[in-house]
Scaffold this active site. Structure first.
Site, PDB file in Angstrom:
ATOM      1  N   ARG A 147       0.664  -1.125   0.377  1.00  0.00           N
ATOM      2  CA  ARG A 147       0.255   0.093  -0.270  1.00  0.00           C
ATOM      3  C   ARG A 147       1.063   1.364   0.299  1.00  0.00           C
ATOM      4  O   ARG A 147       1.790   1.083   1.283  1.00  0.00           O
ATOM      5  CB  ARG A 147      -0.961   0.107   1.437  1.00  0.00           C
ATOM      6  CG  ARG A 147      -2.137   1.344   1.399  1.00  0.00           C
ATOM      7  CD  ARG A 147      -2.480   1.405   2.855  1.00  0.00           C
ATOM      8  NE  ARG A 147      -1.825   1.906   3.336  1.00  0.00           N
ATOM      9  CZ  ARG A 147      -2.421   2.267   4.653  1.00  0.00           C
ATOM     10  NH1 ARG A 147      -3.548   2.060   5.034  1.00  0.00           N
ATOM     11  NH2 ARG A 147      -1.640   3.322   5.417  1.00  0.00           N
ATOM     12  N   TYR A 159      -3.091  11.531   6.649  1.00  0.00           N
ATOM     13  CA  TYR A 159      -3.222   9.993   6.703  1.00  0.00           C
ATOM     14  C   TYR A 159      -1.811   9.046   6.483  1.00  0.00           C
ATOM     15  O   TYR A 159      -1.403   8.954   5.302  1.00  0.00           O
ATOM     16  CB  TYR A 159      -4.822   9.758   6.508  1.00  0.00           C
ATOM     17  CG  TYR A 159      -4.403   7.588   6.952  1.00  0.00           C
ATOM     18  CD1 TYR A 159      -4.784   7.672   5.296  1.00  0.00           C
ATOM     19  CD2 TYR A 159      -4.436   6.964   7.754  1.00  0.00           C
ATOM     20  CE1 TYR A 159      -4.164   6.374   4.832  1.00  0.00           C
ATOM     21  CE2 TYR A 159      -4.371   6.336   7.545  1.00  0.00           C
ATOM     22  CZ  TYR A 159      -4.381   5.544   6.230  1.00  0.00           C
ATOM     23  OH  TYR A 159      -4.202   4.319   5.888  1.00  0.00           O
ATOM     24  N   ASP A 214      -5.636   3.957   0.125  1.00  0.00           N
ATOM     25  CA  ASP A 214      -6.218   4.154   0.813  1.00  0.00           C
ATOM     26  C   ASP A 214      -6.432   5.769   0.560  1.00  0.00           C
ATOM     27  O   ASP A 214      -5.802   6.540   1.389  1.00  0.00           O
ATOM     28  CB  ASP A 214      -6.320   3.945   1.625  1.00  0.00           C
ATOM     29  CG  ASP A 214      -7.091   3.516   3.170  1.00  0.00           C
ATOM     30  OD1 ASP A 214      -6.918   3.090   4.259  1.00  0.00           O
ATOM     31  OD2 ASP A 214      -8.180   4.262   2.740  1.00  0.00           O
ATOM     32  N   HIS A 216      -9.080   7.267   2.511  1.00  0.00           N
ATOM     33  CA  HIS A 216      -9.071   6.840   3.588  1.00  0.00           C
ATOM     34  C   HIS A 216     -10.284   7.993   4.005  1.00  0.00           C
ATOM     35  O   HIS A 216     -10.710   8.676   4.652  1.00  0.00           O
ATOM     36  CB  HIS A 216      -7.743   7.924   4.401  1.00  0.00           C
ATOM     37  CG  HIS A 216      -7.960   7.150   5.431  1.00  0.00           C
ATOM     38  ND1 HIS A 216      -8.221   7.539   7.236  1.00  0.00           N
ATOM     39  CD2 HIS A 216      -7.828   5.478   5.429  1.00  0.00           C
ATOM     40  CE1 HIS A 216      -8.372   6.867   8.386  1.00  0.00           C
ATOM     41  NE2 HIS A 216      -7.724   5.744   7.395  1.00  0.00           N
ATOM     42  N   GLU A 240      -8.847   1.973  -1.378  1.00  0.00           N
ATOM     43  CA  GLU A 240      -9.532   1.784  -0.865  1.00  0.00           C
ATOM     44  C   GLU A 240     -11.003   2.868  -0.575  1.00  0.00           C
ATOM     45  O   GLU A 240      -9.805   4.276  -0.134  1.00  0.00           O
ATOM     46  CB  GLU A 240      -9.096   1.294   0.324  1.00  0.00           C
ATOM     47  CG  GLU A 240      -9.033   0.840   1.372  1.00  0.00           C
ATOM     48  CD  GLU A 240      -8.226   0.230   2.506  1.00  0.00           C
ATOM     49  OE1 GLU A 240      -7.172   0.118   2.577  1.00  0.00           O
ATOM     50  OE2 GLU A 240      -8.459   0.644   3.715  1.00  0.00           O
ATOM     51  N   GLU A 266     -14.145  -1.199   6.213  1.00  0.00           N
ATOM     52  CA  GLU A 266     -13.493  -1.706   7.155  1.00  0.00           C
ATOM     53  C   GLU A 266     -14.021  -0.512   8.994  1.00  0.00           C
ATOM     54  O   GLU A 266     -14.082  -0.953   9.697  1.00  0.00           O
ATOM     55  CB  GLU A 266     -12.027  -1.064   7.620  1.00  0.00           C
ATOM     56  CG  GLU A 266     -11.672   0.825   7.212  1.00  0.00           C
ATOM     57  CD  GLU A 266     -10.120   0.810   7.257  1.00  0.00           C
ATOM     58  OE1 GLU A 266      -9.448   0.916   6.767  1.00  0.00           O
ATOM     59  OE2 GLU A 266     -10.003   1.786   8.196  1.00  0.00           O
ATOM     60  N   ARG A 287     -13.845  -5.437   3.048  1.00  0.00           N
ATOM     61  CA  ARG A 287     -12.867  -5.125   4.330  1.00  0.00           C
ATOM     62  C   ARG A 287     -12.915  -4.671   5.824  1.00  0.00           C
ATOM     63  O   ARG A 287     -12.556  -4.478   6.496  1.00  0.00           O
ATOM     64  CB  ARG A 287     -12.485  -3.348   3.953  1.00  0.00           C
ATOM     65  CG  ARG A 287     -11.356  -2.957   2.394  1.00  0.00           C
ATOM     66  CD  ARG A 287     -10.081  -3.342   2.612  1.00  0.00           C
ATOM     67  NE  ARG A 287      -9.372  -2.849   3.666  1.00  0.00           N
ATOM     68  CZ  ARG A 287      -7.880  -2.920   4.266  1.00  0.00           C
ATOM     69  NH1 ARG A 287      -8.309  -4.183   4.381  1.00  0.00           N
ATOM     70  NH2 ARG A 287      -7.548  -2.294   5.187  1.00  0.00           N
ATOM     71  N   GLU A 343      -4.581  -7.480   5.344  1.00  0.00           N
ATOM     72  CA  GLU A 343      -3.807  -6.267   5.672  1.00  0.00           C
ATOM     73  C   GLU A 343      -2.765  -6.877   6.830  1.00  0.00           C
ATOM     74  O   GLU A 343      -3.429  -7.377   7.843  1.00  0.00           O
ATOM     75  CB  GLU A 343      -4.399  -5.922   5.818  1.00  0.00           C
ATOM     76  CG  GLU A 343      -3.757  -3.670   6.322  1.00  0.00           C
ATOM     77  CD  GLU A 343      -4.245  -2.877   6.556  1.00  0.00           C
ATOM     78  OE1 GLU A 343      -5.868  -3.308   6.456  1.00  0.00           O
ATOM     79  OE2 GLU A 343      -4.263  -1.915   6.667  1.00  0.00           O
ATOM     80  N   TRP A 406     -12.738  11.650   7.853  1.00  0.00           N
ATOM     81  CA  TRP A 406     -10.824  10.821   8.083  1.00  0.00           C
ATOM     82  C   TRP A 406     -10.940   9.936   7.901  1.00  0.00           C
ATOM     83  O   TRP A 406     -12.070   8.879   8.193  1.00  0.00           O
ATOM     84  CB  TRP A 406     -11.102  10.917   9.597  1.00  0.00           C
ATOM     85  CG  TRP A 406      -9.980  10.398   9.995  1.00  0.00           C
ATOM     86  CD1 TRP A 406      -9.943   9.976  11.655  1.00  0.00           C
ATOM     87  CD2 TRP A 406      -8.129  10.561   9.982  1.00  0.00           C
ATOM     88  NE1 TRP A 406      -8.552   8.795  11.885  1.00  0.00           N
ATOM     89  CE2 TRP A 406      -7.219   9.931  11.595  1.00  0.00           C
ATOM     90  CE3 TRP A 406      -6.847  11.035   9.210  1.00  0.00           C
ATOM     91  CZ2 TRP A 406      -6.561   9.519  11.110  1.00  0.00           C
ATOM     92  CZ3 TRP A 406      -6.003  10.964   8.778  1.00  0.00           C
ATOM     93  CH2 TRP A 406      -5.550   9.583   9.794  1.00  0.00           C
TER      94      TRP A 406
HETATM   95  C1  CS2 Z   1      -6.143   2.286   7.823  1.00  0.00           C
HETATM   96  C2  CS2 Z   1      -6.664   2.118   9.079  1.00  0.00           C
HETATM   97  O1  CS2 Z   1      -4.881   0.476   7.453  1.00  0.00           O
HETATM   98  C3  CS2 Z   1      -6.238   0.592   6.717  1.00  0.00           C
HETATM   99  O2  CS2 Z   1      -6.155   0.736   5.570  1.00  0.00           O
HETATM  100  O3  CS2 Z   1      -7.414   2.792   7.123  1.00  0.00           O
HETATM  101  O4  CS2 Z   1      -5.313   1.635   9.512  1.00  0.00           O
HETATM  102  C4  CS2 Z   1      -7.246   3.072  10.211  1.00  0.00           C
HETATM  103  O5  CS2 Z   1      -6.959   4.159  10.173  1.00  0.00           O
HETATM  104  C5  CS2 Z   1      -7.302   2.835  11.295  1.00  0.00           C
HETATM  105  O6  CS2 Z   1      -7.355   1.521  11.623  1.00  0.00           O
HETATM  106  C6  CS2 Z   1      -8.256   3.542  12.224  1.00  0.00           C
HETATM  107  O7  CS2 Z   1      -7.933   3.022  13.459  1.00  0.00           O
HETATM  108 MG    MG Z   2      -8.256   1.591   5.372  1.00  0.00          MG
END
Ligand code: CS2
Ligand code: MG
Length: 406
Positions: A147, A159, A214, A216, A240, A266, A287, A343, A406
């Protein structure tokens, strides 16, 4: 067999983790991860004050009935706190059932569908030289999919990319930040910059290395559509969280404009969050994580639902999924047919000491091991040596101060 104890262990070997341990009258114990990054104590209370007392005396083999009782019986369904608590119970009961059967959990999920579990790791850099070094570090560790996250010109801290190069793999570590840090964001600058990053990465590392990215949750659907299209020449493995997907219908626009594969979910915690995305084949990877989706039992249902639409699994696996949640994920990864990728960000040495696990990471692949259950032991003495410390994920603001996704 009856449950005689359900206790919650909070430990912070580098970052906060919440673990449930269920003990039976036969002395068999099971572990479940209940870590919710930045809101850990809410889940601790949900478990200690509202769930643990209800478990005492129950038959630990009744996993589905216990899950349904906790989900439907709470009346107030869904949400990250509720589903992390239920997940910990679910995984602990699967751990117990597999231990009693003297089998690794994957054997109870249909047995192995593959020899090993491919992973992807995190590479990050404030600029291209730092990013390229990070890619090489991940490749040296054996990762075969990577990634890519970078800084954005004009932004101080974004991020996945931290000012401190020693931060492990640019993870979203909530540790050490007793109040949310403020990060800055400029979508236009990001959209103009990102394609050039992947052009440079492809020029440096060639056309074959699977690359992931990502966003995000930070783009609108039309902005996500633009980025997906702009990245098509660089043949990403996936883009992502390209847009906040509570608005599942927003993915229709993105899907209609780009062939870049999409991964989402996620932050989702029930199958209902995926209904439109899966039914209309708006994404390519789901995810959801064992820890945030209510455990192994509901995640298996999601994976079977996704399989009907040729969608693959991609369980969330950053550092804030504990080795307990990670172990359960790897057992699922080995067993389900529509596995995509796992991941795996790795853990600090202190975390590895507190959570002794049977899973292994070799040549970019994971294997859950053959230990009965999920194959994790929690060292209470070492856990107690790392007390909880309040820590929060950053808050993201635009130049005019507006809070952004975020
Ligand atoms: C991120 C995460 O791994 C990922 O795909 O989106 O690191 C995410 O920022 C954290 O799990 C938030 O706690
Ligand atoms: Mg993520």
């Amino acid at each position: 067999m009856k449950i005689v104890d359900a206790s919650v262990v909070v430990t912070s070997p580098g970052r906060n983790f919440v673990t449930l341990r269920i003990t039976t009258d036969d002395g068999v114990t099971g572990l479940g991860d209940a870590t919710l990054n930045g809101r850990e104590l809410a889940v601790v209370s949900y478990l200690r004050d509202h769930v643990a007392p209800l478990l005492i005396g129950l038959d630990p083999h009744k996993i589905e009935d216990t899950w349904q009782s906790l989900y439907r019986g709470a009346y107030w369904r869904r949400g990250p706190v509720t589903m992390a608590a239920i997940a910990a119970v679910d995984v602990a009961l699967w751990d117990i059932k597999a231990k009693v059967a003297n089998l690794p959990l994957y054997q109870l999920l249909g047995g192995a569908s593959r020899d090993r579990v491919r992973t992807y790791g995190h590479a990050n850099g404030r600029d291209l030289p730092e990013l390229f070094d990070s890619v090489r570090e991940r490749m040296a560790q054996g990762y075969q999919s990577i990634r890519i996250q970078t800084g954005v010109p004009g932004l101080k801290r974004v991020y996945g990319v931290h000012g401190e190069p020693e931060v492990l793999q640019g993870l979203e570590r909530a540790d050490g930040h007793p109040r949310p840090l403020v990060e800055d964001w400029d979508t236009g600058a990001y959209l103009r910059h990102t394609p050039s990053v992947f052009e440079a990465v492809r020029n440096e590392f060639g056309p074959d290395l699977p690359l992931l990215h990502d966003s995000h949750h930070r783009l609108s659907p039309i902005q996500a559509a633009r980025l997906g299209k702009d990245l098509e020449p660089y043949d990403l493995f996936w883009l992502e969280d390209c847009t906040p997907a509570e608005n599942q219908e927003g993915l229709r626009l993105v899907r209609s404009k780009t062939t870049t594969p999409l991964a989402i979910g996620e932050v989702f915690n029930t199958i209902h969050d995926f209904r439109t995305l899966v039914n209309e084949q708006l994404i390519d990877y789901v995810r959801a994580a064992v820890t945030h989706f209510g455990g192994v039992s509901p995640l298996k249902k999601l994976f079977d639902f996704a399989a009907q639409q040729q969608i693959k699994t991609a369980i969330h696996g950053p550092e804030d999924i504990s080795p307990v949640g990670m172990a359960a994920a790897i057992h699922m990864d080995l067993a389900v047919h529509n596995f995509g990728i796992q991941e795996y960000a790795g853990y600090t040495p202190a975390t590895e000491e507190v959570f002794r696990h049977a899973f292994t990471f070799t040549d970019g692949h994971l294997h859950p091991g053959e230990a009965p259950g999920i194959g994790v032991e929690l060292d209470d003495e070492l856990a107690a040596a790392h007390p909880y410390a309040p820590a929060y994920l950053p808050v993201n603001r635009l130049a005019d101060g507006t809070v952004h996704d975020w």
